[in-house]
Design a protein around this motif. Structure first.
Motif, PDB file in Angstrom:
ATOM      1  N   VAL A 131      20.568  31.176  58.579  1.00 22.04           N
ATOM      2  CA  VAL A 131      21.319  30.861  57.360  1.00 22.04           C
ATOM      3  C   VAL A 131      21.672  29.370  57.323  1.00 22.04           C
ATOM      4  N   TYR A 132      22.041  28.810  58.468  1.00 25.48           N
ATOM      5  CA  TYR A 132      22.382  27.386  58.550  1.00 25.48           C
ATOM      6  C   TYR A 132      21.175  26.524  58.177  1.00 25.48           C
ATOM      7  N   ALA A 133      19.995  26.897  58.703  1.00 28.68           N
ATOM      8  CA  ALA A 133      18.782  26.137  58.412  1.00 28.68           C
ATOM      9  C   ALA A 133      18.437  26.204  56.923  1.00 28.68           C
ATOM     10  N   VAL A 134      18.531  27.405  56.356  1.00 27.80           N
ATOM     11  CA  VAL A 134      18.234  27.553  54.921  1.00 27.80           C
ATOM     12  C   VAL A 134      19.245  26.756  54.094  1.00 27.80           C
ATOM     13  N   GLY A 135      20.532  26.788  54.501  1.00 24.26           N
ATOM     14  CA  GLY A 135      21.584  26.035  53.803  1.00 24.26           C
ATOM     15  C   GLY A 135      21.312  24.539  53.828  1.00 24.26           C
ATOM     16  N   LEU A 136      20.882  24.027  54.990  1.00 23.44           N
ATOM     17  CA  LEU A 136      20.570  22.598  55.111  1.00 23.44           C
ATOM     18  C   LEU A 136      19.401  22.225  54.206  1.00 23.44           C
ATOM     19  N   ARG A 137      18.379  23.112  54.168  1.00 24.36           N
ATOM     20  CA  ARG A 137      17.204  22.856  53.324  1.00 24.36           C
ATOM     21  C   ARG A 137      17.631  22.787  51.849  1.00 24.36           C
ATOM     22  N   ASP A 138      18.524  23.726  51.432  1.00 25.44           N
ATOM     23  CA  ASP A 138      18.981  23.743  50.041  1.00 25.44           C
ATOM     24  C   ASP A 138      19.821  22.510  49.718  1.00 25.44           C
ATOM     25  N   LEU A 139      20.651  22.097  50.680  1.00 27.29           N
ATOM     26  CA  LEU A 139      21.503  20.913  50.491  1.00 27.29           C
ATOM     27  C   LEU A 139      20.623  19.687  50.251  1.00 27.29           C
ATOM     28  N   GLU A 140      19.574  19.587  51.060  1.00 27.82           N
ATOM     29  CA  GLU A 140      18.628  18.471  50.952  1.00 27.82           C
ATOM     30  C   GLU A 140      17.968  18.479  49.562  1.00 27.82           C
ATOM     31  N   ALA A 141      17.631  19.677  49.080  1.00 29.89           N
ATOM     32  CA  ALA A 141      16.938  19.796  47.787  1.00 29.89           C
ATOM     33  C   ALA A 141      17.833  19.394  46.616  1.00 29.89           C
ATOM     34  N   LEU A 142      19.183  19.421  46.814  1.00 31.77           N
ATOM     35  CA  LEU A 142      20.099  19.075  45.725  1.00 31.77           C
ATOM     36  C   LEU A 142      20.362  17.579  45.639  1.00 31.77           C
ATOM     37  N   SER A 143      19.931  16.819  46.671  1.00 27.61           N
ATOM     38  CA  SER A 143      20.230  15.392  46.674  1.00 27.61           C
ATOM     39  C   SER A 143      19.257  14.648  45.760  1.00 27.61           C
ATOM     40  N   ASP A 144      19.425  13.342  45.678  1.00 26.75           N
ATOM     41  CA  ASP A 144      18.673  12.484  44.755  1.00 26.75           C
ATOM     42  C   ASP A 144      17.174  12.792  44.752  1.00 26.75           C
ATOM     43  N   PRO A 145      16.633  13.282  43.620  1.00 24.59           N
ATOM     44  CA  PRO A 145      15.195  13.567  43.586  1.00 24.59           C
ATOM     45  C   PRO A 145      14.346  12.298  43.417  1.00 24.59           C
ATOM     46  N   LYS A 146      14.987  11.129  43.315  1.00 19.88           N
ATOM     47  CA  LYS A 146      14.293   9.830  43.179  1.00 19.88           C
ATOM     48  C   LYS A 146      13.257   9.889  42.055  1.00 19.88           C
ATOM     49  N   ASP A 147      13.696  10.396  40.906  1.00 18.58           N
ATOM     50  CA  ASP A 147      12.827  10.512  39.746  1.00 18.58           C
ATOM     51  C   ASP A 147      12.996   9.254  38.891  1.00 18.58           C
ATOM     52  N   PRO A 148      11.932   8.411  38.784  1.00 17.80           N
ATOM     53  CA  PRO A 148      12.086   7.167  38.027  1.00 17.80           C
ATOM     54  C   PRO A 148      12.335   7.411  36.526  1.00 17.80           C
ATOM     55  N   GLY A 149      12.006   8.605  36.048  1.00 15.16           N
ATOM     56  CA  GLY A 149      12.195   8.894  34.621  1.00 15.16           C
ATOM     57  C   GLY A 149      13.541   9.530  34.304  1.00 15.16           C
ATOM     58  N   GLU A 150      14.497   9.477  35.274  1.00 17.00           N
ATOM     59  CA  GLU A 150      15.762  10.185  35.075  1.00 17.00           C
ATOM     60  C   GLU A 150      16.594   9.576  33.939  1.00 17.00           C
ATOM     61  N   LEU A 151      17.402  10.444  33.310  1.00 20.39           N
ATOM     62  CA  LEU A 151      18.312  10.012  32.249  1.00 20.39           C
ATOM     63  C   LEU A 151      19.712   9.943  32.848  1.00 20.39           C
ATOM     64  N   VAL A 152      20.379   8.770  32.702  1.00 20.88           N
ATOM     65  CA  VAL A 152      21.720   8.629  33.270  1.00 20.88           C
ATOM     66  C   VAL A 152      22.769   9.014  32.221  1.00 20.88           C
TER      67      VAL A 152
END
Ligand code: CUA
Length: 362
Positions: A131-152
Motif C-alpha cells: 500500500v505504501y509503494a502504491v501510495g508513493l506512486r500515486d503521489l508522484e503522479a499528482l505532481s507537476d506533469p511538466k506540460d508546456p501547454g498548461e493553462l495557469v
C-alpha cells in the motif's frame, strides 16, 4: 464462609460445565459482525451514486480527472484488502467455533507461534509495504506533469468565496472556474485571510490554501461537465457555504468564454440599466466590488463584471436569479449570515434598476 461439602461442589461444577459446553449458539459471537455489515452496505452503495458527467453528488468514486482516478484506484485497493481481511478473520473465527471443545481442553503453550508470525507480522508487513509503494506512486503522479501547454489559473480563497484569475488574458471571475477539457490546468492557490482547502472530488484530491505561501496543483478534466467543489478546511462561520464549480468545456467554447470574461462590462442597453449603473457607481457597492468599464473598482468582494453569466450567488449558496439577487443585495445576512457584505438601504426603484443593470452583465 464454611467450605462446601463434596457432592454440592460436584453439582456446582457440573452446572458450570453445562453452561460452558454451549447452551449458547456458536453463532452468537457473529452478531456484531452481521450488524456491522448491515450498517456498512447502504453506506458503500451510496458512495457510488451521482457524479455522472458532473451532475448529482460529487463522488470521488466517479472520477473525471487523473488525480481523482488515482484516489479512486487507491480507495478500491484498500477496500479490497479490508474485505479480504474480514473474510479471512471470519473464516478463522467460524473454524475455531466449530472446533470448540468443552472447558477441560488443555491449552498447550507455544502452539500456533508460527501462525502468529505469518498472519500477525509477515502478512500485514507485506500488505502495508504494498500500500505504501502504491501510495508513493500515486503521489508522484499528482505532481507537476511538466506540460508546456498548461493553462495557469490563480485561485485565491477568501472568507467565504473564491477569487479566480486568468493571468494570461486578464479575465477575473468568482466561484466558477472554467477549464478546457483535456488540457492540463495549473492552479496556483493562495489565501487572502485564513487557511482554506480546495477540493473538487471528481477531479483531484484536496490541496490546502495556506497563509503566506502559494500551493500548486494540476487538474485535467476528461469530459465536459460542471464539477462541484468545496472548501475542505474549516475556515469560520460560513465554511459550509464556500462552494464553487469547475466547469469543463470543449476547447472552442472555453476560448470564447475566456475572451468574453476579459472584456469590460457592456454599456447599459436602456435607460433603466443606465440608472442601475449610476446606483452601482454612487452607492457603497463601488467601494467593495469591481465592474470593469465603470468607476466601480473595489477589491474587497468578488469582481462583478460578468456576474449575469454565473450560475450561483454567494459561492454556491443560492441560484443566480433576479429574485435571489435582489434579496442578496438588500440583506445578504439573511441568506448567508456572517458574510462581509452589509445590508444595502436602497429604495425600491433604485434596487429594481440595479438588478436590471446587473442582469445585463453577461
Ligand atoms: Cu474556506 Cu472552509
Amino acid at each position: 464462609m464454611v467450605a462446601r461439602s463434596g457432592p454440592a461442589r460436584e453439582r456446582r461444577l457440573a452446572r458450570a460445565r453445562r453452561r460452558a459446553a454451549g447452551r449458547r449458539s456458536p453463532l452468537v459471537p457473529l452478531v456484531p459482525l452481521v450488524l456491522l455489515v448491515l450498517l456498512v452496505l447502504p453506506l458503500a452503495a451510496s458512495c457510488g451514486e451521482g457524479g455522472q458527467g458532473g451532475q448529482g453528488g460529487p463522488s470521488a468514486l466517479a472520477p473525471a480527472g487523473f488525480g481523482a482516478r488515482r484516489v479512486a484506484g487507491l480507495w478500491w485497493l484498500l477496500f479490497g484488502i479490508s474485505a479480504g481481511v474480514v473474510v479471512v478473520v471470519t473464516v478463522l473465527l467460524l473454524w475455531a467455533l466449530a472446533r470448540r471443545r468443552g472447558p477441560d481442553v488443555k491449552v498447550r503453550t507455544g502452539q500456533g507461534n508460527r501462525l502468529v508470525v505469518v498472519l500477525g507480522v509477515a502478512l500485514p508487513a507485506a500488505i502495508l509495504t504494498l500500500v505504501y509503494a502504491v501510495g508513493l506512486r500515486d503521489l508522484e503522479a499528482l505532481s507537476d506533469p511538466k506540460d508546456p501547454g498548461e493553462l495557469v489559473v490563480e485561485v485565491t480563497g477568501h472568507q467565504w468565496w473564491w477569487e479566480v484569475r486568468y493571468p494570461d488574458n486578464g479575465a477575473v471571475t468568482a466561484n466558477e472556474i472554467h477549464v478546457p477539457v483535456g488540457r492540463t490546468v495549473h492552479l496556483r492557490l493562495r489565501t487572502a485571510d485564513v487557511n482554506h482547502s480546495f477540493w473538487v472530488p471528481q477531479l483531484a484530491p484536496k490541496t490546502d490554501l495556506v497563509a503566506g505561501r502559494v500551493n500548486d496543483m494540476w487538474v485535467r478534466a476528461e469530459r465536459p461537465g460542471a464539477y462541484r467543489g468545496q472548501c475542505a478546511e474549516y475556515c469560520g462561520t460560513q465554511h459550509a457555504r464556500m462552494a464553487f464549480e469547475v466547469v469543463a468545456q470543449r476547447p472552442e467554447e472555453f476560448a470564447s468564454w475566456l475572451a468574453g470574461q476579459a472584456r469590460p462590462a457592456p454599456p447599459p442597453a436602456d435607460a433603466r440599466a443606465a440608472a442601475g449603473r449610476k446606483v452601482l457607481e454612487s452607492s457603497s457597492c463601488a467601494s467593495c466590488h469591481t465592474v470593469r468599464g465603470t468607476s466601480a473598482a473595489g477589491r474587497v468582494g468578488p469582481d462583478l463584471t460578468h456576474l449575469a453569466g454565473r450560475r450561483y450567488l454567494g459561492a454556491g449558496t443560492v441560484p443566480n436569479t433576479p429574485g435571489w439577487l435582489g434579496g442578496w443585495i438588500s440583506d445578504s445576512q439573511t441568506v448567508k449570515p456572517g458574510n462581509l457584505m452589509p445590508p444595502q438601504p436602497l429604495g425600491p426603484g433604485e434596487l429594481r434598476a440595479l438588478i436590471a443593470y446587473l442582469e445585463t452583465l453577461h
